[in-house]
Scaffold this motif. Structure first.
Motif, PDB file in Angstrom:
ATOM      1  N   HIS A  29      22.563  68.477   5.264  1.00  0.00           N
ATOM      2  CA  HIS A  29      21.133  67.981   4.744  1.00  0.00           C
ATOM      3  C   HIS A  29      21.065  67.556   3.341  1.00  0.00           C
ATOM      4  O   HIS A  29      22.052  68.034   2.519  1.00  0.00           O
ATOM      5  CB  HIS A  29      20.422  69.216   4.913  1.00  0.00           C
TER       6      HIS A  29
ATOM      7  N   SER B  23      15.250  70.576   3.071  1.00  0.00           N
ATOM      8  CA  SER B  23      15.398  70.244   4.511  1.00  0.00           C
ATOM      9  C   SER B  23      16.225  71.394   5.160  1.00  0.00           C
ATOM     10  O   SER B  23      15.985  71.624   6.168  1.00  0.00           O
ATOM     11  CB  SER B  23      15.768  68.850   4.400  1.00  0.00           C
TER      12      SER B  23
ATOM     13  N   ARG C  21      14.449  74.517   5.889  1.00  0.00           N
ATOM     14  CA  ARG C  21      13.387  74.255   7.168  1.00  0.00           C
ATOM     15  C   ARG C  21      14.177  74.346   8.255  1.00  0.00           C
ATOM     16  O   ARG C  21      13.713  74.805   9.210  1.00  0.00           O
ATOM     17  CB  ARG C  21      12.631  72.762   6.808  1.00  0.00           C
TER      18      ARG C  21
END
Length: 89
Positions: A57, A62, A65
């Motif tokens: 990522h 991100s 998440r």
């Protein structure tokens, strides 16, 4: 300024359970889990064996998440994500 890439990972414990986390250095983090030096308490009951899944990522946000989304999955869904469920039963 260099951007740090984050890795989302799933580690299989000796008892077959799966642990999901994020890091900027997967090799270091696996060693921490295996040696109980700054690793998760999750591995105090069963040793960390191996990384069974990882994805890159571009930033922590991100990765976090995605980590949260994976932690909501059932065990079977995680095994499907990993790819070889029969190897992890």
């Amino acid at each position: 300024m260099t951007k740090t890439e984050w890795t989302l990972y799933i580690i299989q414990a000796a008892n077959g359970h799966l642990y999901t986390g994020i890091t900027t250095d997967l090799e270091r983090r696996l060693k921490q889990h295996q040696n109980h030096t700054g690793g998760a308490r999750f591995f105090h009951t069963s040793d960390a064996e191996k990384v069974v899944y990882q994805e890159q990522h571009p930033d922590r946000s991100s990765a976090s998440r995605r980590e949260a989304a994976i932690k909501k999955l059932s065990r079977q869904q995680k095994l499907n994500l990993i790819g070889n469920p029969s190897d992890h039963v």
